[in-house]
Motif scaffolding. Sequence first.
Motif, PDB file in Angstrom:
ATOM      1  N   MET A  71     -13.815   8.753  15.724  1.00  0.00           N
ATOM      2  CA  MET A  71     -14.426   9.383  14.653  1.00  0.00           C
ATOM      3  C   MET A  71     -13.608  10.153  13.858  1.00  0.00           C
ATOM      4  N   PHE A  72     -13.932   9.819  12.176  1.00  0.00           N
ATOM      5  CA  PHE A  72     -13.118  10.348  11.163  1.00  0.00           C
ATOM      6  C   PHE A  72     -13.111  12.169  11.523  1.00  0.00           C
ATOM      7  N   LYS A  73     -12.140  12.518  12.305  1.00  0.00           N
ATOM      8  CA  LYS A  73     -12.194  13.978  12.666  1.00  0.00           C
ATOM      9  C   LYS A  73     -11.965  14.968  11.884  1.00  0.00           C
ATOM     10  N   ARG A  74     -12.894  15.776  11.421  1.00  0.00           N
ATOM     11  CA  ARG A  74     -12.761  16.868  10.480  1.00  0.00           C
ATOM     12  C   ARG A  74     -12.971  18.146  10.698  1.00  0.00           C
ATOM     13  N   ILE A  75     -13.487  18.345  11.964  1.00  0.00           N
ATOM     14  CA  ILE A  75     -13.773  19.612  12.300  1.00  0.00           C
ATOM     15  C   ILE A  75     -12.575  20.138  13.320  1.00  0.00           C
ATOM     16  N   GLY A  76     -12.016  19.364  13.915  1.00  0.00           N
ATOM     17  CA  GLY A  76     -10.965  19.567  14.961  1.00  0.00           C
ATOM     18  C   GLY A  76      -9.933  20.213  14.240  1.00  0.00           C
ATOM     19  N   LEU A  77      -9.122  19.268  13.548  1.00  0.00           N
ATOM     20  CA  LEU A  77      -8.163  19.977  12.492  1.00  0.00           C
ATOM     21  C   LEU A  77      -8.449  21.142  11.595  1.00  0.00           C
ATOM     22  N   LEU A  78      -9.853  21.131  11.694  1.00  0.00           N
ATOM     23  CA  LEU A  78     -10.517  22.161  10.326  1.00  0.00           C
ATOM     24  C   LEU A  78     -11.053  23.107  10.872  1.00  0.00           C
ATOM     25  N   ILE A  79     -11.374  23.226  12.426  1.00  0.00           N
ATOM     26  CA  ILE A  79     -12.049  24.716  12.856  1.00  0.00           C
ATOM     27  C   ILE A  79     -11.062  25.209  13.753  1.00  0.00           C
ATOM     28  N   VAL A  82     -12.086  14.882   3.350  1.00  0.00           N
ATOM     29  CA  VAL A  82     -11.703  15.373   2.249  1.00  0.00           C
ATOM     30  C   VAL A  82     -12.998  16.599   1.904  1.00  0.00           C
ATOM     31  N   THR A  83     -14.126  16.183   2.171  1.00  0.00           N
ATOM     32  CA  THR A  83     -15.226  16.991   2.019  1.00  0.00           C
ATOM     33  C   THR A  83     -15.118  18.258   2.833  1.00  0.00           C
ATOM     34  N   MET A  84     -14.896  17.975   4.173  1.00  0.00           N
ATOM     35  CA  MET A  84     -14.595  18.813   5.008  1.00  0.00           C
ATOM     36  C   MET A  84     -13.371  19.976   4.706  1.00  0.00           C
ATOM     37  N   THR A  85     -12.706  19.459   4.119  1.00  0.00           N
ATOM     38  CA  THR A  85     -11.400  20.008   4.010  1.00  0.00           C
ATOM     39  C   THR A  85     -11.605  21.152   2.611  1.00  0.00           C
ATOM     40  N   LEU A  86     -12.235  20.622   1.637  1.00  0.00           N
ATOM     41  CA  LEU A  86     -12.872  21.353   0.591  1.00  0.00           C
ATOM     42  C   LEU A  86     -13.863  22.720   1.018  1.00  0.00           C
ATOM     43  N   LEU A  87     -14.639  22.161   1.983  1.00  0.00           N
ATOM     44  CA  LEU A  87     -15.688  23.327   2.524  1.00  0.00           C
ATOM     45  C   LEU A  87     -15.017  24.283   3.331  1.00  0.00           C
ATOM     46  N   GLN A  88     -13.983  23.941   3.991  1.00  0.00           N
ATOM     47  CA  GLN A  88     -13.241  24.928   4.732  1.00  0.00           C
ATOM     48  C   GLN A  88     -12.618  25.798   3.951  1.00  0.00           C
ATOM     49  N   GLY A  89     -11.675  25.259   2.943  1.00  0.00           N
ATOM     50  CA  GLY A  89     -10.963  25.769   2.120  1.00  0.00           C
ATOM     51  C   GLY A  89     -11.781  27.076   1.380  1.00  0.00           C
ATOM     52  N   ALA A 128     -17.628  31.530   9.055  1.00  0.00           N
ATOM     53  CA  ALA A 128     -17.414  30.494   8.247  1.00  0.00           C
ATOM     54  C   ALA A 128     -17.529  29.373   9.069  1.00  0.00           C
ATOM     55  N   SER A 129     -16.669  29.259  10.403  1.00  0.00           N
ATOM     56  CA  SER A 129     -16.649  28.003  11.009  1.00  0.00           C
ATOM     57  C   SER A 129     -18.149  27.544  11.601  1.00  0.00           C
ATOM     58  N   MET A 130     -19.132  28.560  11.724  1.00  0.00           N
ATOM     59  CA  MET A 130     -20.374  28.040  11.756  1.00  0.00           C
ATOM     60  C   MET A 130     -20.933  27.207  10.782  1.00  0.00           C
ATOM     61  N   VAL A 131     -20.707  27.823   9.742  1.00  0.00           N
ATOM     62  CA  VAL A 131     -21.159  27.000   8.326  1.00  0.00           C
ATOM     63  C   VAL A 131     -20.500  25.668   8.450  1.00  0.00           C
ATOM     64  N   VAL A 132     -19.142  25.514   8.561  1.00  0.00           N
ATOM     65  CA  VAL A 132     -18.535  24.217   8.660  1.00  0.00           C
ATOM     66  C   VAL A 132     -19.150  23.513   9.819  1.00  0.00           C
ATOM     67  N   GLY A 181     -24.849  21.908  21.691  1.00  0.00           N
ATOM     68  CA  GLY A 181     -25.526  23.176  22.175  1.00  0.00           C
ATOM     69  C   GLY A 181     -25.173  24.366  21.823  1.00  0.00           C
ATOM     70  N   SER A 182     -24.448  24.598  20.394  1.00  0.00           N
ATOM     71  CA  SER A 182     -24.129  25.805  19.784  1.00  0.00           C
ATOM     72  C   SER A 182     -23.984  25.920  18.611  1.00  0.00           C
ATOM     73  N   LEU A 183     -23.746  27.184  18.045  1.00  0.00           N
ATOM     74  CA  LEU A 183     -23.706  27.216  16.507  1.00  0.00           C
ATOM     75  C   LEU A 183     -22.336  26.727  16.157  1.00  0.00           C
ATOM     76  N   PHE A 184     -21.473  26.418  17.045  1.00  0.00           N
ATOM     77  CA  PHE A 184     -19.984  25.890  16.777  1.00  0.00           C
ATOM     78  C   PHE A 184     -20.063  24.309  17.114  1.00  0.00           C
ATOM     79  N   ALA A 185     -21.113  23.803  17.475  1.00  0.00           N
ATOM     80  CA  ALA A 185     -21.353  22.268  17.914  1.00  0.00           C
ATOM     81  C   ALA A 185     -20.934  21.647  16.567  1.00  0.00           C
ATOM     82  N   SER A 186     -20.082  20.303  16.555  1.00  0.00           N
ATOM     83  CA  SER A 186     -19.913  19.604  15.619  1.00  0.00           C
ATOM     84  C   SER A 186     -20.620  18.697  15.324  1.00  0.00           C
TER      85      SER A 186
END
Length: 301
Positions: A1-9, A163-170, A218-222, A276-281
Amino acid sequence: MFKRIGLLILANLAIFIMLSVILTVIQMVFGINFGTMSGKSLNLGTLFVFAMVVGFSGSIISLLMSKTMAKMSMGLQMIDVNNPQTPVERYLVDVVRSEAQKAGLPMPEVGIYDGEPNAFATGASRSSSLVAVSTGLLNLMNREEVEAVLAHELSHVKNGDMVTMTLLQGVMNTFVVFLSRIIGWVVDRQILRNEDDAPGVGYYVTSLVLDICLGFLASMVVAAFSRYREFHADAGAADIMGSTTPMINALQRLGGIAPNELPGNVKGFGISGGIGSLFASHPSIEDRVAALREHRYTNAQ
């Protein structure tokens, strides 16, 4: 998948914390206050610009390095899309090319890696994307299910999730830096009553601790947004396939196993992971199947 939380969390959070620590050490050792953001008075404009530079640096670096990091961390065997060598390679290239055309996307790079059932997509843009599947997934699923998973990954690319995840994380990182410095200043000046021109230990300790604590919040929001976009990628797969059934079948097959977690740099864009957690992607398989059953796909047969 288009991975955006890996490199971004994980990767992004690591880069973000590293930059914060480095800049804080520079402040402390060399007495550089970056304007008046940590002296006797606060210049909120200077502080906010500083926070944006630090906050977006990690996200942008993660975005630009996402494909390279995925190749290195996953040990991908890249397929020459113009000259696939084996029947499996030819099959994957044909499926990805056909689905990319349906989605209106340029042909992405295609790769295979050894591992438990999973797949991901990554890349800095639609024109520079990568789709990869594991040998475990190819062995587990039938062709229709594999094609649904690939369609799911291409939907991440089409939706511009990276890009969306990058902006949100930023944005999240920016406010972490901004708030941690303000609170650090209050602790240093108002609670510990530091009257020196330079910031005291209260500022540095409070800022660093809050960088880490607020960073995890913040990572929970992402992660919550990542779960939200998984539903859209599932729906996109149904649109490409012309039916919800293949994607539902693929998810239900995954629901019967416990796939290994993908590495951090691609974790958020796999077909499964981190439930199963607040950090689940990803949302639960049950929730995704339920959402698909209610979806009216646009290319119905």
